[in-house]
Design a protein around this motif. Sequence first.
Motif, mmCIF file in Angstrom:
data_model
loop_
_atom_site.group_PDB
_atom_site.id
_atom_site.type_symbol
_atom_site.label_atom_id
_atom_site.label_comp_id
_atom_site.label_asym_id
_atom_site.label_seq_id
_atom_site.Cartn_x
_atom_site.Cartn_y
_atom_site.Cartn_z
ATOM 1 N N CYS A 96 26.062 -7.700 67.053
ATOM 2 C CA CYS A 96 26.166 -8.718 68.093
ATOM 3 C C CYS A 96 25.438 -8.282 69.345
ATOM 4 O O CYS A 96 25.614 -7.176 69.814
ATOM 5 N N GLY A 97 24.592 -9.161 69.866
ATOM 6 C CA GLY A 97 23.906 -8.840 71.119
ATOM 7 C C GLY A 97 22.652 -8.043 70.864
ATOM 8 O O GLY A 97 22.076 -8.037 69.796
ATOM 9 N N LEU A 118 21.441 -14.639 75.181
ATOM 10 C CA LEU A 118 21.779 -13.562 76.103
ATOM 11 C C LEU A 118 23.176 -13.811 76.661
ATOM 12 O O LEU A 118 23.434 -14.854 77.257
ATOM 13 N N SER A 119 24.069 -12.858 76.457
ATOM 14 C CA SER A 119 25.424 -12.940 76.992
ATOM 15 C C SER A 119 25.528 -12.063 78.238
ATOM 16 O O SER A 119 25.191 -10.872 78.195
ATOM 17 N N LYS A 138 15.615 -18.768 78.519
ATOM 18 C CA LYS A 138 15.771 -20.108 79.067
ATOM 19 C C LYS A 138 17.259 -20.362 79.331
ATOM 20 O O LYS A 138 18.121 -19.756 78.695
ATOM 21 N N PRO A 139 17.573 -21.265 80.267
ATOM 22 C CA PRO A 139 18.974 -21.512 80.636
ATOM 23 C C PRO A 139 19.885 -21.826 79.457
ATOM 24 O O PRO A 139 21.046 -21.394 79.431
ATOM 25 N N ASP A 140 19.392 -22.569 78.463
ATOM 26 C CA ASP A 140 20.263 -22.946 77.347
ATOM 27 C C ASP A 140 20.472 -21.823 76.351
ATOM 28 O O ASP A 140 21.173 -21.987 75.348
ATOM 29 N N HIS A 141 19.881 -20.659 76.612
ATOM 30 C CA HIS A 141 20.103 -19.479 75.769
ATOM 31 C C HIS A 141 20.921 -18.410 76.498
ATOM 32 O O HIS A 141 20.996 -17.278 76.047
ATOM 33 N N ILE A 142 21.525 -18.796 77.615
ATOM 34 C CA ILE A 142 22.347 -17.869 78.396
ATOM 35 C C ILE A 142 23.809 -18.269 78.281
ATOM 36 O O ILE A 142 24.157 -19.438 78.478
ATOM 37 N N THR A 143 24.651 -17.319 77.937
ATOM 38 C CA THR A 143 26.093 -17.538 77.877
ATOM 39 C C THR A 143 26.765 -16.635 78.904
ATOM 40 O O THR A 143 26.570 -15.421 78.902
ATOM 41 N N PHE A 144 27.546 -17.227 79.794
ATOM 42 C CA PHE A 144 28.337 -16.443 80.739
ATOM 43 C C PHE A 144 29.721 -16.198 80.159
ATOM 44 O O PHE A 144 30.399 -17.139 79.719
ATOM 45 N N TYR A 164 31.291 -2.667 73.381
ATOM 46 C CA TYR A 164 31.475 -3.375 72.125
ATOM 47 C C TYR A 164 30.534 -4.564 71.975
ATOM 48 O O TYR A 164 30.764 -5.465 71.168
ATOM 49 N N ASN A 165 29.454 -4.555 72.786
ATOM 50 C CA ASN A 165 28.374 -5.537 72.636
ATOM 51 C C ASN A 165 28.821 -6.986 72.809
ATOM 52 O O ASN A 165 28.196 -7.907 72.276
ATOM 53 N N GLU A 166 29.876 -7.206 73.565
ATOM 54 C CA GLU A 166 30.294 -8.565 73.868
ATOM 55 C C GLU A 166 29.341 -9.216 74.876
ATOM 56 O O GLU A 166 29.191 -10.436 74.891
#
Length: 270
Positions: free
Chosen positions: A22-23, A31-32, A69-75, A89-91
Motif C-alpha cells: 500500500c502506498g 497519493l495519501s 492531480k487533485p482527484d488522485h489525492i486522498t487526505f 504502516y504505509n497508510e
Amino acid sequence: MKVSQAGAVAAMIGLALTASGCGGDDGKGDLSIGIKFDQPGVGMREPDGTFTGFDVDVANYVAKTLGYKPDHITFKQVRSSDRELLLQYNEVQFVAASYSINDKRKEKVDFAGPYFLAHQDLMVRADDTSITKAEDLNSKRLCSVTGSTSAENVRKTLAPKASLLELGGYSECVVALQDHLVDAMTTDNSILAGYTARKGNEGKFRLLGLSLSNENYGIGMKKGSTELQGKINAAIQKMVADGSWEAAVKKNFGADYKYEPAPAAVASGS
C-alpha cells in the motif's frame, strides 16, 4: 478530492499488515496525505467535506509539484499520537500536520522542511486574567493533546505542577476550556490563532502572546525516503520562491498574525 479517515490504530495496523504494498513514493497511482481535521487555519475538514488550512495548501502544492492531480489525492485524518504509525504502516505517503521536527521523532521518520516556524503559546478564556505567564499554570488545569511537543514541554519544563489533561484532539481541548473544565489550553500559536478567529469563537478566547518554544513544522515520511525527501524539499523551496507560501500564510492566519519568515528547507532523518 477524495476523502478518507484513518480508523482506530489497531484496525489500521491490521489493514496494513494484510495489504502489503500500500502506498509508495514513486509518483504512481494515488497519493495519501496525513493532515489534521480539527485545526482551523492549519488543517480543517469543513462541514461540506472540503479541506482548508495552511498545511492543506502546503500539501496540495507539494502534491502538484510531485505530479499528482487533485482527484488522485486522498487526505487521511491523523492525530498527534499516531503520525509515526501511519507512516510506518504505509497508510499515508507523507504527513503535513503541524508536525514539529525534533530528534526523538527523527529516530522514527524522515522529515522534509522545515516549512514553517511557530511558537508555543497559551489560550485562555477572554475574561480570565489570572494567567499571565507559564508559571501560573502550576496551580491551574491545563489541556493539551496526547503526543504533542507542547504537552511534553509543559510537563518537563514550563509548569510541572500543573494539572494536565491530555485529550485526543485540539477541538476537544477548546470545548473543555469553554466549559470551564480547564483553565488554559496550550499548543502552537498558529493553531491557537485559528481557533480564536474561527466563526463562532469571536470574543470567547485570547492568546497570551508567549513564545514558550520554537516549533519547526516539517513534512514527515517513512524512514529511508531519501528521494521523496529531496523532492518535497525542492517543492517547499519553490513554494517560498514564487510567493505561494506567503500568500497561504496570510490567507489562513489573517493579516494580524505575526509570522516568522519562511525557514530554509534543510531537515533530514539523521
